[in-house]
Structures are given as C-alpha cells and as structure tokens.
Design a protein around this motif. Sequence first.
Motif, PDB file in Angstrom:
ATOM      1  N   LYS A  25     -59.816  56.013  -5.797  1.00  0.00           N
ATOM      2  CA  LYS A  25     -59.611  54.604  -5.466  1.00  0.00           C
ATOM      3  C   LYS A  25     -58.122  54.273  -5.382  1.00  0.00           C
ATOM      4  N   ASP A  65     -62.515  46.256   1.148  1.00  0.00           N
ATOM      5  CA  ASP A  65     -61.514  46.169   0.088  1.00  0.00           C
ATOM      6  C   ASP A  65     -61.868  47.038  -1.110  1.00  0.00           C
ATOM      7  N   THR A  66     -63.152  47.392  -1.250  1.00  0.00           N
ATOM      8  CA  THR A  66     -63.644  47.995  -2.495  1.00  0.00           C
ATOM      9  C   THR A  66     -64.362  49.322  -2.287  1.00  0.00           C
ATOM     10  N   ASP A  69     -68.020  49.083  -2.845  1.00  0.00           N
ATOM     11  CA  ASP A  69     -68.582  48.870  -4.173  1.00  0.00           C
ATOM     12  C   ASP A  69     -69.041  47.428  -4.392  1.00  0.00           C
TER      13      ASP A  69
END
Length: 187
Positions: A25, A65-66, A69
Amino acid sequence: MNRTKFILTTLAFYPLTLLAKILPKTALGITKGFKVNSGEARFGVHYKMKGVTLNTLDIKISGKDTENDLAVFEQTGLTPNGGPPLHIHPNQDEWFYVIEGEYKFQVGNDTYQMKAGDIIFLPRNIQHAFVQLTEKGRMIVSYLPAGKMEDFFAVTDKWTLPPAKEEIEQVFADHDMKVVGPPLIVD
C-alpha cells in the motif's frame, strides 16, 4: 542445520511477512491524505441513480484511493417513499450514517427506523433495502471492499427512462449484487 537454529531462522522471517502485507500500500503511493469539500464529489462527478430513485451519489473516497478496500459516498435522497430493491452484496459489508431525514431499513428479517445521527451496519450476504420516509434525506454510505459500486452508479446515471425490472436485476448482477425482492414500501 540443527532444530533450534531452524526454528529461530523461521521465526525471524515472521516480521517480514507482516511487513510484506503493509508494504504494497505504501509502495504504491497511497501515503497522502486528501480533502473533499462539502457538496463536491472526489472526481467532480455527481451520479444520479436514475430509474431506481432520483438520488444523487457523490464519491467521497474512491476504491481507486484505497486499492478497492473501501468506497464512501454521500447520498442525497430526493425520492420520498423510494429506495432500492431488496438485494444482497455477496462480497461486501455496508454501513449507512443518516445525516438528514428519516429512513426505514430492512436487514435480514429485521426492520429499523433511522433518523439523523443513526448508523446501521449491513453485513455481506444478508438481504437488505431501505426506503426514504421524508421529503429529503442525506446519508453517508460505505462499501467494504469498494467492489464495483462506482461503476454501478455510473451505469444508473446513464439511464434516461425507468428501466424494466429485468434490466435492473441484470445491472445489479453485473456489479456483484443480487436482487431478491421488491423495494420496501411505507406502511
């Protein structure tokens, strides 16, 4: 190699496996926060959920952005007595936080009256739906993981006429959801 040395060597690698789960990440650049102003959407697109409701959905935190997730939307409810059909997300948990207005939710066989300040959790694989009880409403809705929800709202935004039941069911299915019943009605 003796047994003690083998065990110690094996245990020494354990922290590296934990680091390997965290590293991707940060290595991919997800290290900076951002702000989305009130009344704005993350990428400037206000999705209208045409055909099912007249609600507007603004992406606040995108799956982009994730690493998929999480996705967070602000939903402005403009459809009194309206809501989605009873459906299931097999791969996603969902939660809603009511900012304004009142709603009725069905989660499994249970129903809940919701007002501003209330939050509700909808686990994956549990049928659920909601109906807007007031003239206007606003909620924060979050999907964990993000799944295909952004694409789902992009598709419903393109509808120009109310779709047939079969088309609604197909679009839900194309985005990893299953329609299992009609929308809720106000008592």
